[in-house]
Enzyme design. Structure first.
Site, PDB file in Angstrom:
ATOM      1  N   ARG A  44      -3.403 -10.293   4.485  1.00 49.68           N
ATOM      2  CA  ARG A  44      -3.661 -10.351   3.043  1.00 49.68           C
ATOM      3  C   ARG A  44      -2.450  -9.758   2.332  1.00 49.68           C
ATOM      4  NH1 ARG A  44      -5.467  -6.986  -0.859  1.00 49.68           N
ATOM      5  NH2 ARG A  44      -6.864  -7.821  -2.447  1.00 49.68           N
ATOM      6  N   LYS A  99       0.832  -1.212   0.000  1.00 51.50           N
ATOM      7  CA  LYS A  99       0.000   0.000   0.000  1.00 51.50           C
ATOM      8  C   LYS A  99       0.864   1.259   0.000  1.00 51.50           C
ATOM      9  CE  LYS A  99      -4.256  -2.122   1.101  1.00 51.50           C
ATOM     10  NZ  LYS A  99      -5.274  -2.510   2.076  1.00 51.50           N
TER      11      LYS A  99
HETATM   12  N1  PMM Z   1      -7.144  -4.125   0.293  1.00 53.58           N
HETATM   13  C1  PMM Z   1      -7.389  -4.144  -1.027  1.00 53.58           C
HETATM   14  C2  PMM Z   1      -8.379  -4.989  -1.562  1.00 53.58           C
HETATM   15  N2  PMM Z   1      -9.097  -5.798  -0.779  1.00 53.58           N
HETATM   16  N3  PMM Z   1      -9.606  -6.615   1.370  1.00 53.58           N
HETATM   17  C3  PMM Z   1      -9.394  -6.609   2.707  1.00 53.58           C
HETATM   18  N4  PMM Z   1     -10.131  -7.408   3.501  1.00 53.58           N
HETATM   19  N5  PMM Z   1      -8.443  -5.806   3.274  1.00 53.58           N
HETATM   20  C4  PMM Z   1      -7.676  -4.968   2.537  1.00 53.58           C
HETATM   21  O1  PMM Z   1      -6.846  -4.244   3.126  1.00 53.58           O
HETATM   22  C5  PMM Z   1      -7.881  -4.936   1.125  1.00 53.58           C
HETATM   23  C6  PMM Z   1      -8.869  -5.792   0.573  1.00 53.58           C
HETATM   24  C7  PMM Z   1      -6.607  -3.255  -1.933  1.00 53.58           C
HETATM   25  O2  PMM Z   1      -5.396  -3.818  -2.293  1.00 53.58           O
HETATM   26  P1  PMM Z   1      -5.078  -4.500  -3.765  1.00 53.58           P
HETATM   27  O3  PMM Z   1      -5.395  -3.463  -4.797  1.00 53.58           O
HETATM   28  O4  PMM Z   1      -3.670  -4.853  -3.685  1.00 53.58           O
HETATM   29  O5  PMM Z   1      -5.962  -5.717  -3.915  1.00 53.58           O
END
Ligand code: PMM
Length: 264
Positions: free
Chosen positions: A245, A209
């Site tokens: 995650r 992030k």
């Molecule tokens: N961050 C992203 C997408 N989905 N789901 C959960 N539960 N927690 C998160 O922090 C989260 C998520 C955004 O990140 P990406 O673009 O790398 O998927």
């Protein structure tokens, strides 16, 4: 008590525009292969998403989200892999559950689709309720970010309970980077223990992030954020979070091994 090792959710975005892996896994076969690779690196769950949650991303029609995700969910489940579906749509969640997904990961905390909580309640799936404040043009201001995020998560839990989802099937997530700047993200991570509500499991997603960019060389690619991600993973493991995650599963797995040896 020594906390159990957190579960690792490997990120598999089947989107053209996610900020770190967008466009790489548009084809179902390539996506399934990457999901298998994440498991080979130590992922416990593959988190399949077909809609970018990047601020300003174009909304994805449900038919397109289904096309991107369901064959991938079915393919991975067919291999015996535990799958979560990253979606705000109850239709996508229902189809993914029917295809064998065991976890619904909703970044809107069950607020974007009025049918989401009922859909999950009527299944055996688990539900991740992530904190966000929607797509505001200006970042929201917080007086006490930890207290406010906690209070808003408490409301999400109350709605889920009212819909008939027991606490054992719920997971809470502070939503790092969602309607939050770097200072808010760090404050939430430092006080993650204060976000635990009635013993409900916690999931945290810091991987790659933007707030981690300050710890990587200027202009470095998103992968340069994998080292701070792994360090944070180790620290969060010590705090007893249930799940992490991450994109770079291999690095975080090593970080968790280090923690396991220290606390053994
Ligand atoms: N961050 C992203 C997408 N989905 N789901 C959960 N539960 N927690 C998160 O922090 C989260 C998520 C955004 O990140 P990406 O673009 O790398 O998927």
């Amino acid at each position: 008590m020594i906390p159990a090792r957190p579960l690792l959710l490997g990120v598999l975005n089947t989107t053209p525009d996610s900020f770190s892996d967008g466009g790489r896994y548009l084809d179902a076969a390539a996506a399934i292969a990457h999901g298998r690779a994440l498991v080979a690196q130590g992922a416990d769950v593959v988190d399949v998403g077909g809609e970018s949650t990047r601020p300003g991303a174009d909304p994805v029609p449900v038919a397109e989200e289904l096309r991107r995700t369901i064959p991938v969910v079915a393919g991975l489940v067919g291999d015996g892999i535990r799958v979560s579906i990253d979606t705000r749509s109850a239709t996508v969640a229902a189809e993914a559950i029917a295809a064998g997904a065991g976890i619904v990961n909703d970044v809107s905390g069950g607020t974007a689709d009025p049918r989401m909580l009922g859909t999950v309640a009527g299944s055996a799936a688990e539900l991740v309720l992530m904190h966000s404040r929607g797509a505001a043009a200006t970042p929201p201001r917080y007086t006490d970010v930890v207290a406010e995020v906690r209070a808003e998560l408490e409301r999400r839990v109350a709605s889920a309970r009212a819909a008939g989802i027991p606490d054992e099937r719920l997971v809470l997530d502070p939503g790092i980077g969602f309607a939050k700047g770097a200072a808010e993200n760090w404050a939430l991570l430092a006080s993650v223990d204060d976000l635990r509500i009635d013993g409900i499991r916690l999931l945290v997603g810091v991987s790659r992030k933007r707030f981690l960019a300050a710890l990587a060389p200027h202009g470095a690619p998103a992968e340069a954020r994998d080292l701070p991600t792994a360090v944070l993973s180790a620290l969060l493991a010590e705090r007893g979070v249930w799940g992490l995650r991450v994109h770079d599963v291999a690095a975080t797995r090593v970080a968790l091994e280090v923690v396991a040896r220290l606390v053994a």
